[in-house]
Design a protein around this motif. Sequence first.
Motif, PDB file in Angstrom:
ATOM      1  N   ALA A 298       0.833  -1.197   0.000  1.00  0.00           N
ATOM      2  CA  ALA A 298       0.000   0.000   0.000  1.00  0.00           C
ATOM      3  C   ALA A 298       0.866   1.244   0.000  1.00  0.00           C
ATOM      4  O   ALA A 298       2.026   1.229   0.421  1.00  0.00           O
ATOM      5  CB  ALA A 298      -0.903  -0.009   1.221  1.00  0.00           C
ATOM      6  N   VAL A 299       0.265   2.288  -0.444  1.00  0.00           N
ATOM      7  CA  VAL A 299       0.944   3.569  -0.420  1.00  0.00           C
ATOM      8  C   VAL A 299       0.519   4.363   0.801  1.00  0.00           C
ATOM      9  O   VAL A 299       1.262   5.153   1.356  1.00  0.00           O
ATOM     10  CB  VAL A 299       0.638   4.331  -1.722  1.00  0.00           C
ATOM     11  CG1 VAL A 299       1.191   5.724  -1.669  1.00  0.00           C
ATOM     12  CG2 VAL A 299       1.211   3.580  -2.899  1.00  0.00           C
ATOM     13  N   CYS A 300      -0.717   4.109   1.211  1.00  0.00           N
ATOM     14  CA  CYS A 300      -1.217   4.825   2.379  1.00  0.00           C
ATOM     15  C   CYS A 300      -2.228   3.943   3.078  1.00  0.00           C
ATOM     16  O   CYS A 300      -3.029   3.268   2.435  1.00  0.00           O
ATOM     17  CB  CYS A 300      -1.857   6.145   1.945  1.00  0.00           C
ATOM     18  SG  CYS A 300      -2.808   6.941   3.252  1.00  0.00           S
ATOM     19  N   ILE A 301      -2.163   3.951   4.389  1.00  0.00           N
ATOM     20  CA  ILE A 301      -3.112   3.154   5.179  1.00  0.00           C
ATOM     21  C   ILE A 301      -3.686   4.062   6.249  1.00  0.00           C
ATOM     22  O   ILE A 301      -2.941   4.781   6.928  1.00  0.00           O
ATOM     23  CB  ILE A 301      -2.410   1.942   5.806  1.00  0.00           C
ATOM     24  CG1 ILE A 301      -2.052   0.944   4.713  1.00  0.00           C
ATOM     25  CG2 ILE A 301      -3.309   1.287   6.838  1.00  0.00           C
ATOM     26  CD1 ILE A 301      -1.322  -0.251   5.234  1.00  0.00           C
ATOM     27  N   ALA A 302      -4.990   3.987   6.380  1.00  0.00           N
ATOM     28  CA  ALA A 302      -5.621   4.851   7.368  1.00  0.00           C
ATOM     29  C   ALA A 302      -6.663   4.072   8.160  1.00  0.00           C
ATOM     30  O   ALA A 302      -7.338   3.196   7.609  1.00  0.00           O
ATOM     31  CB  ALA A 302      -6.282   6.056   6.696  1.00  0.00           C
ATOM     32  N   VAL A 303      -6.761   4.393   9.420  1.00  0.00           N
ATOM     33  CA  VAL A 303      -7.801   3.820  10.276  1.00  0.00           C
ATOM     34  C   VAL A 303      -8.672   4.968  10.742  1.00  0.00           C
ATOM     35  O   VAL A 303      -8.175   5.934  11.322  1.00  0.00           O
ATOM     36  CB  VAL A 303      -7.177   3.103  11.494  1.00  0.00           C
ATOM     37  CG1 VAL A 303      -8.257   2.573  12.393  1.00  0.00           C
ATOM     38  CG2 VAL A 303      -6.243   2.013  11.042  1.00  0.00           C
ATOM     39  N   ILE A 304      -9.938   4.829  10.489  1.00  0.00           N
ATOM     40  CA  ILE A 304     -10.854   5.926  10.779  1.00  0.00           C
ATOM     41  C   ILE A 304     -11.905   5.451  11.759  1.00  0.00           C
ATOM     42  O   ILE A 304     -12.451   4.359  11.628  1.00  0.00           O
ATOM     43  CB  ILE A 304     -11.486   6.433   9.480  1.00  0.00           C
ATOM     44  CG1 ILE A 304     -10.358   7.010   8.635  1.00  0.00           C
ATOM     45  CG2 ILE A 304     -12.521   7.501   9.757  1.00  0.00           C
ATOM     46  CD1 ILE A 304     -10.551   7.074   7.237  1.00  0.00           C
TER      47      ILE A 304
ATOM     48  N   THR B 255      -0.109  -3.687 -10.651  1.00  0.00           N
ATOM     49  CA  THR B 255      -1.193  -4.542 -11.118  1.00  0.00           C
ATOM     50  C   THR B 255      -1.122  -5.937 -10.520  1.00  0.00           C
ATOM     51  O   THR B 255      -2.062  -6.698 -10.590  1.00  0.00           O
ATOM     52  CB  THR B 255      -1.140  -4.684 -12.647  1.00  0.00           C
ATOM     53  OG1 THR B 255       0.198  -5.073 -13.016  1.00  0.00           O
ATOM     54  CG2 THR B 255      -1.502  -3.377 -13.298  1.00  0.00           C
ATOM     55  N   ALA B 256       0.020  -6.245  -9.954  1.00  0.00           N
ATOM     56  CA  ALA B 256       0.150  -7.613  -9.434  1.00  0.00           C
ATOM     57  C   ALA B 256      -0.711  -7.812  -8.206  1.00  0.00           C
ATOM     58  O   ALA B 256      -0.946  -8.949  -7.797  1.00  0.00           O
ATOM     59  CB  ALA B 256       1.610  -7.899  -9.112  1.00  0.00           C
ATOM     60  N   LEU B 257      -1.179  -6.738  -7.659  1.00  0.00           N
ATOM     61  CA  LEU B 257      -1.941  -6.849  -6.421  1.00  0.00           C
ATOM     62  C   LEU B 257      -3.352  -7.310  -6.742  1.00  0.00           C
ATOM     63  O   LEU B 257      -4.103  -6.629  -7.419  1.00  0.00           O
ATOM     64  CB  LEU B 257      -1.967  -5.481  -5.745  1.00  0.00           C
ATOM     65  CG  LEU B 257      -1.832  -5.496  -4.228  1.00  0.00           C
ATOM     66  CD1 LEU B 257      -0.594  -6.260  -3.811  1.00  0.00           C
ATOM     67  CD2 LEU B 257      -1.748  -4.071  -3.732  1.00  0.00           C
ATOM     68  N   ARG B 258      -3.684  -8.465  -6.218  1.00  0.00           N
ATOM     69  CA  ARG B 258      -5.007  -9.001  -6.529  1.00  0.00           C
ATOM     70  C   ARG B 258      -5.962  -8.764  -5.373  1.00  0.00           C
ATOM     71  O   ARG B 258      -5.562  -8.380  -4.282  1.00  0.00           O
ATOM     72  CB  ARG B 258      -4.892 -10.485  -6.831  1.00  0.00           C
ATOM     73  CG  ARG B 258      -4.473 -10.772  -8.250  1.00  0.00           C
ATOM     74  CD  ARG B 258      -4.881 -12.177  -8.606  1.00  0.00           C
ATOM     75  NE  ARG B 258      -4.143 -13.140  -7.805  1.00  0.00           N
ATOM     76  CZ  ARG B 258      -2.958 -13.625  -8.147  1.00  0.00           C
ATOM     77  NH1 ARG B 258      -2.385 -13.219  -9.258  1.00  0.00           N
ATOM     78  NH2 ARG B 258      -2.364 -14.478  -7.376  1.00  0.00           N
ATOM     79  N   ASP B 259      -7.197  -9.065  -5.661  1.00  0.00           N
ATOM     80  CA  ASP B 259      -8.230  -8.765  -4.683  1.00  0.00           C
ATOM     81  C   ASP B 259      -8.022  -9.523  -3.384  1.00  0.00           C
ATOM     82  O   ASP B 259      -8.157  -8.966  -2.299  1.00  0.00           O
ATOM     83  CB  ASP B 259      -9.602  -9.111  -5.281  1.00  0.00           C
ATOM     84  CG  ASP B 259     -10.720  -8.447  -4.508  1.00  0.00           C
ATOM     85  OD1 ASP B 259     -11.625  -9.147  -4.042  1.00  0.00           O
ATOM     86  OD2 ASP B 259     -10.657  -7.215  -4.349  1.00  0.00           O
ATOM     87  N   ASN B 260      -7.705 -10.801  -3.528  1.00  0.00           N
ATOM     88  CA  ASN B 260      -7.588 -11.561  -2.272  1.00  0.00           C
ATOM     89  C   ASN B 260      -6.367 -11.119  -1.467  1.00  0.00           C
ATOM     90  O   ASN B 260      -6.341 -11.245  -0.245  1.00  0.00           O
ATOM     91  CB  ASN B 260      -7.545 -13.059  -2.545  1.00  0.00           C
ATOM     92  CG  ASN B 260      -6.501 -13.386  -3.591  1.00  0.00           C
ATOM     93  OD1 ASN B 260      -5.801 -12.493  -4.065  1.00  0.00           O
ATOM     94  ND2 ASN B 260      -6.400 -14.658  -3.945  1.00  0.00           N
TER      95      ASN B 260
END
Lengths: 146, 660
Positions: free
Chosen positions: A2-8, A89-94
């Motif tokens: 990820a480039v950015c992760i946030a918890v809200i 693009t290699a990042l898949r949904d699962n």
Amino acid sequence: MAVCIAVIAKENYPLYIRSTPTENELKFHYMVHTSLDVVDEKISAMGKALVDQRELYLGLLYPTEDYKVYGYVTNSKVKFVMVVDSSNTALRDNEIRSMFRKLHNSYTDVMCNPFYNPGDRIQSSGSVSLSRAFDNMVTSMMIQVC
Amino acid sequence: MEAAAAAAAAAAAAAAAAGGGCGSGPPPLLLSEGEQQCYSELFARCAGAAGGGAGSGPPEAARVAPGTATAAAGPVADLFRASQLPAETLHQITELCGAKRVGYFGATQFYIALKLIAAAQSGLPVRRESIKCELPLPRFMMSKNDGEIRFGNPAELHGTKVQIPYLTTEKNSFKRMDDEDKQQETQSPTMSPLASPPSSPPHYQRVPLSHGYSKLRSSAEQIHPAPYEARQPLVQPEGSSSGGPGTKPLRHQASLIRSFSVERELQDNSSYPDEPWRITEEQREYYVNQFRSLQPDPSSFISGSVAKNFFTKSKLSIPELSYIWELSDADCDGALTLPEFCAAFHLIVARKNGYPLPEGLPPTLQPEYLQAAFPKPKWDCQLFDSYSESLPANQQPRDLNRMETSVKDMADLPVPTQDVTSDDKQALKSTINEALSKDVSEDPATSKDSNSLKARPRSRSYSSTSIEEAMKRGEDPPTPPPRPQKTHSRASSLDLNKVFQPSVPATKSGLLPPPPALPPRPCPSQSEQVSEAELLPQLSRAPSQAAEGSPAKKDVPYSQPPSKPIRRKFRPENQATENQEPSTASSGPASAATMKPHPTVQKQSSKQKKAIQTAIRKNKEANAVLARLNSELQQQLKEVHQERIALENQLEQLRPVTVL
């Protein structure tokens, strides 16, 4: 990665937000903020049904030219937002799902700490951080930028 | 005049001492090598006791400049008294050495005083000229003197320096949690004349001395009753929450002693590489007792909020406490088991003593290691439950002895007190025996005596219920109705389980709705029967009840609609049992057990028949349902097959086209 992760939090204020330092952090903050609208929309769409049937993973919230934003909501209306690079693009949904699951587990561990008051910021700074494990986990998920 | 002269001598001596004079040169205070070492060591001890590393080992004594290091009045007075000189002489000496004038015992004052003591002991008049003479070392009855005592043991002293802050801070942090400790600390300066003598024996008793030993013991014994009495009236005013006054000073002393012996243990472990993270036996005992004060059952755990309140008392910052929690709560469940609690406690203690928190949990603090290394807790629990005088009880009197002998906040040097304990044991047996019965049953280190007393019977019932549960589990399998039916998770078949339960509990003296994971007993199942109105609603209710499926609600899924006549017949019994059930649930499993079996035993046989019949009926219904479901699924399967065939045909038709 990820480039950015946030918890809200439930009241839509950030508990924890972390982005790769090279980028303009403000841009990410803005993206996360706007994604909250989409999250709310998705939640309310299923709101008629029972909460149990609503899935935690919200999927792709909205794509932009450079980034894709994914969302995840817990049962206590705490939202996790993740921004990934479109070129990745290699990042898949699962994979995204598993990352959110790890986030959720780490978040639960932070919650289990009786010294953490729900609603506090998850401190990532300071000599003794409030949630070192959480920090380390997030770091492992972020893009390693040297 | 004398004072002025002494002051001048003191000033001159100060220069000498500051320069690390080894006794040579112009300064009036001539100290031989041996004297220098002895004095500096004594001074270091007195100064160290005053609050953490004021002095250092003998090699560094020279660095001690007057005014920067002062010996506390308590241990110094203690030491002087140990010299067995009359009080008036001591007064004179104090005046002469200049301490009275300057108000504190600096290095020079202390050294001069020691020299004067030596002079007085040799029979010389107490004058400032005496210090110029060559004198034997001052003899302190309770001290290791005569120079042969380990001067060359800097490691020990270093160890002591580490432990002294350990002891004081640990005491400060945790004794403050006890009410009486607070007063003790505030009152200790005033009480020091009385209280210090008991502490002196262990302080100075490193080496089993031949000549001073008997005197030591006798003096210690004489002194002991005095501080107790002195303490008691002081402690009394505050002692509302804790037990009797007799136990309070003992308990306080127990806690002090415990920390004291902890200090000693720490020193013993100084050779280990991970010394700060290794929990010693004494520490372990202390932690276990604290754990018990919070949670009577050592095999259970402390909830997060309780632990939070407890650890907050240690006055560490919240982020640090949170970090410590992160480290110690290995399974991240928001609760602390005993090894986790010990690890957390140990980390807090270490932090308070200035050790930086580790990045990860040290190996000696891992829960598995702790459980393996110290399997005591369960054992202790049983012992406490049985109030037996077994090993921990024996350790208790030993601890009490140690406590009564040493006690002080300002522990100079940890001394192997075992020599003293055996001897003091007889001397203090009377007080010990009084306290022992209370202390065995109470936690010496806690102030919540009433809680712990209440906790004892509670822990007993806990253990008893666990035993009973274990028994029950063992007895569960052999029940007449075929168990396999339990595997049916269908709604209707669930009734069977409940129906068959009646026979099961008949054999067991019902622990009724005991804590989770126990199969339901007949009484609950019967009460369930009563609660249900009809057949069909029960069937539909069963799925929802099954969905609830928590172990505590095991009774719920077992709905059964026995035939109406049967139900009617059971109703009065069921009502009786139902009435019993809430009461038993409230009063606790143990008491419930006795009540339940009686009404059910008589009706078992008839119930069993009815149960079997209803079970058969339920099975048939389940079969019907399953058959229907099966047919439906078969239908769907056929349709899907047909679709597949159609699609494959299409594919076949298309394929030759593309090939061409």
